[in-house]
Design a protein around this motif. Structure first.
Motif, PDB file in Angstrom:
ATOM      1  N   GLY A 236       0.791  -1.238   0.000  1.00 38.01           N
ATOM      2  CA  GLY A 236       0.000   0.000   0.000  1.00 38.01           C
ATOM      3  C   GLY A 236       0.809   1.265   0.000  1.00 38.01           C
ATOM      4  O   GLY A 236       0.285   2.329   0.344  1.00 38.01           O
ATOM      5  N   SER A 237       2.074   1.230  -0.417  1.00 40.29           N
ATOM      6  CA  SER A 237       2.922   2.415  -0.321  1.00 40.29           C
ATOM      7  C   SER A 237       2.494   3.544  -1.251  1.00 40.29           C
ATOM      8  O   SER A 237       2.861   4.692  -1.028  1.00 40.29           O
ATOM      9  CB  SER A 237       4.379   2.048  -0.612  1.00 40.29           C
ATOM     10  OG  SER A 237       4.541   1.658  -1.955  1.00 40.29           O
TER      11      SER A 237
ATOM     12  N   ASN B 166      11.150  -5.544  -7.135  1.00 38.29           N
ATOM     13  CA  ASN B 166      10.776  -4.344  -7.870  1.00 38.29           C
ATOM     14  C   ASN B 166       9.917  -3.455  -6.976  1.00 38.29           C
ATOM     15  O   ASN B 166       9.020  -3.945  -6.289  1.00 38.29           O
ATOM     16  CB  ASN B 166       9.993  -4.691  -9.136  1.00 38.29           C
ATOM     17  CG  ASN B 166      10.871  -5.289 -10.208  1.00 38.29           C
ATOM     18  OD1 ASN B 166      11.970  -4.807 -10.459  1.00 38.29           O
ATOM     19  ND2 ASN B 166      10.409  -6.352 -10.847  1.00 38.29           N
ATOM     20  N   TYR B 167      10.196  -2.166  -6.973  1.00 37.85           N
ATOM     21  CA  TYR B 167       9.415  -1.186  -6.218  1.00 37.85           C
ATOM     22  C   TYR B 167       8.723  -0.241  -7.196  1.00 37.85           C
ATOM     23  O   TYR B 167       9.180  -0.053  -8.337  1.00 37.85           O
ATOM     24  CB  TYR B 167      10.306  -0.374  -5.290  1.00 37.85           C
ATOM     25  CG  TYR B 167      10.526  -0.978  -3.918  1.00 37.85           C
ATOM     26  CD1 TYR B 167      10.460  -2.357  -3.711  1.00 37.85           C
ATOM     27  CD2 TYR B 167      10.821  -0.176  -2.820  1.00 37.85           C
ATOM     28  CE1 TYR B 167      10.666  -2.907  -2.459  1.00 37.85           C
ATOM     29  CE2 TYR B 167      11.029  -0.718  -1.560  1.00 37.85           C
ATOM     30  CZ  TYR B 167      10.950  -2.082  -1.391  1.00 37.85           C
ATOM     31  OH  TYR B 167      11.148  -2.626  -0.146  1.00 37.85           O
ATOM     32  N   VAL B 168       7.629   0.362  -6.727  1.00 40.13           N
ATOM     33  CA  VAL B 168       6.912   1.377  -7.502  1.00 40.13           C
ATOM     34  C   VAL B 168       6.761   2.610  -6.611  1.00 40.13           C
ATOM     35  O   VAL B 168       6.126   2.534  -5.551  1.00 40.13           O
ATOM     36  CB  VAL B 168       5.522   0.888  -7.957  1.00 40.13           C
ATOM     37  CG1 VAL B 168       4.822   1.976  -8.779  1.00 40.13           C
ATOM     38  CG2 VAL B 168       5.632  -0.385  -8.767  1.00 40.13           C
ATOM     39  N   LYS B 169       7.355   3.721  -7.023  1.00 40.70           N
ATOM     40  CA  LYS B 169       7.272   4.970  -6.262  1.00 40.70           C
ATOM     41  C   LYS B 169       7.182   6.148  -7.238  1.00 40.70           C
ATOM     42  O   LYS B 169       7.324   5.996  -8.444  1.00 40.70           O
ATOM     43  CB  LYS B 169       8.499   5.169  -5.368  1.00 40.70           C
ATOM     44  CG  LYS B 169       8.842   4.003  -4.459  1.00 40.70           C
ATOM     45  CD  LYS B 169       7.893   3.857  -3.307  1.00 40.70           C
ATOM     46  CE  LYS B 169       8.302   2.691  -2.413  1.00 40.70           C
ATOM     47  NZ  LYS B 169       7.294   2.392  -1.386  1.00 40.70           N
TER      48      LYS B 169
ATOM     49  N   GLY C 183       6.636   7.472  -1.736  1.00 41.43           N
ATOM     50  CA  GLY C 183       5.322   6.896  -1.980  1.00 41.43           C
ATOM     51  C   GLY C 183       4.230   7.916  -1.735  1.00 41.43           C
ATOM     52  O   GLY C 183       4.363   8.795  -0.884  1.00 41.43           O
ATOM     53  N   ASP C 184       3.132   7.829  -2.486  1.00 40.04           N
ATOM     54  CA  ASP C 184       2.002   8.735  -2.268  1.00 40.04           C
ATOM     55  C   ASP C 184       1.339   8.483  -0.920  1.00 40.04           C
ATOM     56  O   ASP C 184       0.741   9.384  -0.344  1.00 40.04           O
ATOM     57  CB  ASP C 184       0.971   8.575  -3.389  1.00 40.04           C
ATOM     58  CG  ASP C 184       1.431   9.218  -4.693  1.00 40.04           C
ATOM     59  OD1 ASP C 184       2.532   9.799  -4.713  1.00 40.04           O
ATOM     60  OD2 ASP C 184       0.693   9.120  -5.692  1.00 40.04           O
ATOM     61  N   ASN C 185       1.441   7.260  -0.413  1.00 31.80           N
ATOM     62  CA  ASN C 185       0.931   6.930   0.920  1.00 31.80           C
ATOM     63  C   ASN C 185       2.012   7.309   1.918  1.00 31.80           C
ATOM     64  O   ASN C 185       2.657   6.463   2.537  1.00 31.80           O
ATOM     65  CB  ASN C 185       0.589   5.449   1.014  1.00 31.80           C
ATOM     66  CG  ASN C 185      -0.052   5.080   2.330  1.00 31.80           C
ATOM     67  OD1 ASN C 185      -0.326   5.931   3.180  1.00 31.80           O
ATOM     68  ND2 ASN C 185      -0.297   3.799   2.524  1.00 31.80           N
TER      69      ASN C 185
ATOM     70  N   GLN D 268       2.235   8.329   4.825  1.00 35.48           N
ATOM     71  CA  GLN D 268       2.185   7.915   6.225  1.00 35.48           C
ATOM     72  C   GLN D 268       2.614   6.466   6.430  1.00 35.48           C
ATOM     73  O   GLN D 268       2.858   6.051   7.558  1.00 35.48           O
ATOM     74  CB  GLN D 268       0.768   8.104   6.772  1.00 35.48           C
ATOM     75  CG  GLN D 268       0.366   9.570   6.904  1.00 35.48           C
ATOM     76  CD  GLN D 268      -1.131   9.728   7.026  1.00 35.48           C
ATOM     77  OE1 GLN D 268      -1.874   9.418   6.107  1.00 35.48           O
ATOM     78  NE2 GLN D 268      -1.578  10.202   8.164  1.00 35.48           N
ATOM     79  N   ASP D 269       2.702   5.693   5.371  1.00 35.27           N
ATOM     80  CA  ASP D 269       3.029   4.278   5.527  1.00 35.27           C
ATOM     81  C   ASP D 269       3.719   3.761   4.273  1.00 35.27           C
ATOM     82  O   ASP D 269       3.232   2.855   3.596  1.00 35.27           O
ATOM     83  CB  ASP D 269       1.763   3.466   5.813  1.00 35.27           C
ATOM     84  CG  ASP D 269       2.082   2.056   6.302  1.00 35.27           C
ATOM     85  OD1 ASP D 269       3.196   1.842   6.801  1.00 35.27           O
ATOM     86  OD2 ASP D 269       1.216   1.183   6.179  1.00 35.27           O
ATOM     87  N   SER D 270       4.872   4.343   3.957  1.00 34.69           N
ATOM     88  CA  SER D 270       5.592   3.964   2.753  1.00 34.69           C
ATOM     89  C   SER D 270       7.071   3.773   3.075  1.00 34.69           C
ATOM     90  O   SER D 270       7.695   4.630   3.704  1.00 34.69           O
ATOM     91  CB  SER D 270       5.445   5.037   1.673  1.00 34.69           C
ATOM     92  OG  SER D 270       6.297   4.776   0.567  1.00 34.69           O
ATOM     93  N   SER D 271       7.623   2.639   2.656  1.00 33.52           N
ATOM     94  CA  SER D 271       9.063   2.432   2.736  1.00 33.52           C
ATOM     95  C   SER D 271       9.688   3.066   1.505  1.00 33.52           C
ATOM     96  O   SER D 271       9.579   2.540   0.397  1.00 33.52           O
ATOM     97  CB  SER D 271       9.382   0.936   2.791  1.00 33.52           C
ATOM     98  OG  SER D 271      10.779   0.726   2.710  1.00 33.52           O
ATOM     99  N   ASP D 272      10.312   4.229   1.682  1.00 29.59           N
ATOM    100  CA  ASP D 272      10.866   4.950   0.540  1.00 29.59           C
ATOM    101  C   ASP D 272      12.156   5.644   0.956  1.00 29.59           C
ATOM    102  O   ASP D 272      12.754   5.304   1.974  1.00 29.59           O
ATOM    103  CB  ASP D 272       9.833   5.929  -0.037  1.00 29.59           C
ATOM    104  CG  ASP D 272       9.227   6.856   1.012  1.00 29.59           C
ATOM    105  OD1 ASP D 272       9.953   7.247   1.943  1.00 29.59           O
ATOM    106  OD2 ASP D 272       8.032   7.169   0.915  1.00 29.59           O
ATOM    107  N   SER D 273      12.575   6.614   0.165  1.00 30.50           N
ATOM    108  CA  SER D 273      13.873   7.252   0.393  1.00 30.50           C
ATOM    109  C   SER D 273      14.027   7.832   1.793  1.00 30.50           C
ATOM    110  O   SER D 273      15.144   7.994   2.280  1.00 30.50           O
ATOM    111  CB  SER D 273      14.106   8.360  -0.648  1.00 30.50           C
ATOM    112  OG  SER D 273      14.326   7.816  -1.928  1.00 30.50           O
ATOM    113  N   ARG D 274      12.938   8.140   2.453  1.00 27.93           N
ATOM    114  CA  ARG D 274      13.026   8.722   3.789  1.00 27.93           C
ATOM    115  C   ARG D 274      13.560   7.739   4.824  1.00 27.93           C
ATOM    116  O   ARG D 274      14.190   8.154   5.802  1.00 27.93           O
ATOM    117  CB  ARG D 274      11.647   9.222   4.241  1.00 27.93           C
ATOM    118  CG  ARG D 274      11.088  10.372   3.417  1.00 27.93           C
ATOM    119  CD  ARG D 274       9.635  10.603   3.746  1.00 27.93           C
ATOM    120  NE  ARG D 274       8.842   9.400   3.468  1.00 27.93           N
ATOM    121  CZ  ARG D 274       7.593   9.230   3.882  1.00 27.93           C
ATOM    122  NH1 ARG D 274       7.006  10.157   4.599  1.00 27.93           N
ATOM    123  NH2 ARG D 274       6.947   8.126   3.573  1.00 27.93           N
TER     124      ARG D 274
END
Length: 485
Positions: free
Chosen positions: A42-43, A91-94, A365-367, A369-375
């Protein structure tokens, strides 16, 4: 005389050649042009849905264009598919937000960029189609604060002067987790508050000042003015629309008011910009609905009235995001089908700031509040040394709390997945130094610590997400068939 057996052989041969050609074409399309992906997490919600629980399941299928990035570089705000640098088996989608050779900052819910040290920070504004994706609809009620007012659920009606407020009294609008979700799935998406989510930002609610209000204004002959008021910290933004009873030379306007002593240091001394007014006189026509929209977005105020008027006014950034929305009627009038949206609030533990290297990108991620991303991407490293064989090496991989690495206390071992997706079982003691040549063939295992790893290199980006084509469940209120912006 023709040979029937030869004709039969030719027929089968033609069919087999056609099937083979179709398979080759499909493989070529998949390798070089288009490929379908399933969204597993759900990212990117609610832009892209990926949710699987015992109670409810929805996973978008998307079409990925693999050709475009073969002929040009990725562009900012595109939704990209890439190999995760800390586990290349995945594979990730961001969404791409940070570009090569610039500095990027996440602060007070917004994105900021600058070319380099010493340059001023500027707020990063999104293209119109991306911004429409990022507006999240709110469903709080409109409450009458003063005056003879009624609300039938679809229209705010003032039989004389009065004030409506959106949402609960004396509470700021916040970034609630479900804002913007499809109604059919909104109540089925678990927040995981009870169990403690991986990303603690999910538990927090941040005050959001970037807001939009739209609907239809309907004035009566004795309506003097209809005003939409947006509050942001120590400021009040007034979007004023003259009614038929206003003077003949009245003009719609955007005005800013400030209050001394409120907000963070510096806000009290803010000098409000001069009001922005329409160039020509303009008033609402009695009994005629006029489509309107007002917004405070990325330090820019905007008032739109049908096709007749589009006013903008830039304002300085403000730290406090405490917000409120009111509609004021001076005389009778109606607001039909009023809707409210908030912008994406990019969550941050303090302030994130990156200097992005050449041929590298920052992904969010657009989500938010709950995204595993660059942050939060963090690199974990272990040094492995075999003093007998004279061999040494370093294992690198994604560090994520509770997932990787995992300490197996009952077996005195450490489970670790490296950057290539390979699994390792490392014998260890409290100091992460062990003497077990069987495990991995090394004698010593030493933790080298962790470090942020926020960047995705150009060669890791494999495609651009262009469309959602599934699921389609009309009876359940779920139709996921749309372009991705």
């Amino acid at each position: 005389m023709s040979d029937p057996l030869a004709a039969r052989k030719t027929h089968w041969r033609d069919n087999l050649e056609a099937i083979a050609a179709a398979i080759v074409l499909a493989l070529l399309l998949k390798a070089f042009a288009l490929e379908a992906y399933k969204i597993p997490t759900g990212s990117m919600q609610p832009t892209l849905m990926g949710l699987n629980t015992p109670e409810f399941s929805i996973s978008d299928r998307i079409v990925v264009d693999k050709f475009t990035y073969a002929v040009r570089d990725p562009e900012r705000f595109e939704v990209a598919v890439f190999r995760f640098p800390l586990d290349r088996s995945k594979n990730y989608v961001k969404r791409i937000v940070g570009m090569p050779n610039e500095q990027l900052r996440v602060q007070n819910g917004d994105l900021w960029v600058r070319p380099g040290d010493g340059d001023p920070w500027t707020v990063l504004r999104r293209p119109g189609d991306v911004q429409e994706t990022h507006w999240k609809s709110l469903d709080d009620p409109w409450v009458a604060e003063a005056g003879p007012l009624t609300n039938d659920g679809s229209t705010l009606v003032a039989s004389n002067s009065g004030v409506f407020r959106f949402g609960r009294r004396d509470e700021s609008i916040t970034d609630r987790y479900f804002d913007g979700y499809l109604e059919a799935v909104r109540e089925r998406v678990p927040t995981r508050d009870a169990d403690g989510p991986r990303n603690t930002n999910l538990r927090q609610r941040h005050k959001v000042g970037d807001l939009k209000v739209a609907g239809d204004m309907v004035a009566e002959a004795n309506t003097f003015e209809i005003e939409v008021e947006l509050r942001e910290g120590p400021r009040t933004y007034r979007f004023r629309v003259p009614g038929p009873a206003a003077p003949a030379d009245a003009r719609p306007s955007i005005e800013v008011e400030t209050e001394s002593g409120r907000g963070l240091p510096g806000d009290a001394q803010l000098v409000a910009p001069a009001p922005e007014r329409a160039r020509e006189p303009w008033r609402l026509t009695a009994g005629t609905p006029t489509r309107f929209a007002v917004e405070n977005l990325d330090d820019r105020l905007r008032l739109v009235l049908g096709d007749a008027l589009d006013l903008t006014l830039d304002v300085p950034a403000v730290a406090s995001q405490n917000s409120a929305i009111r509609v004021r009627f001076s005389g009778p009038g109606r607001l039909a089908a009023p809707r409210v949206w908030r912008d994406v609030y990019y969550t941050a533990r303090g302030t994130y700031e990156w200097t992005i290297p050449d041929a590298s990108y920052v992904m969010l991620g657009d989500n938010t509040q709950d995204s595993s991303d660059s942050r939060e991407w963090t690199l974990e490293r272990f040094a492995l040394v075999d003093t007998v064989e004279g061999r040494s090496g370093v294992l690198r991989g994604n560090k994520r709390q509770g997932e990787n690495p995992i300490e197996l206390e009952t077996r005195d071992e450490l489970f670790f997945v490296d950057e290539w997706g390979q699994r390792h079982w490392l014998a260890e003691d409290v100091g992460r130094a062990a003497a077990d040549p069987v495990r991995e063939g090394f004698v010593e295992v030493t933790g080298l610590g962790e470090e942020p790893a926020p960047f995705v290199s150009r060669d890791m980006i494999t495609g651009r997400a262009i469309a959602v084509f599934w699921p389609i469940r009309p009876l359940a209120g779920i139709v996921r068939l749309e372009w991705i912006h």
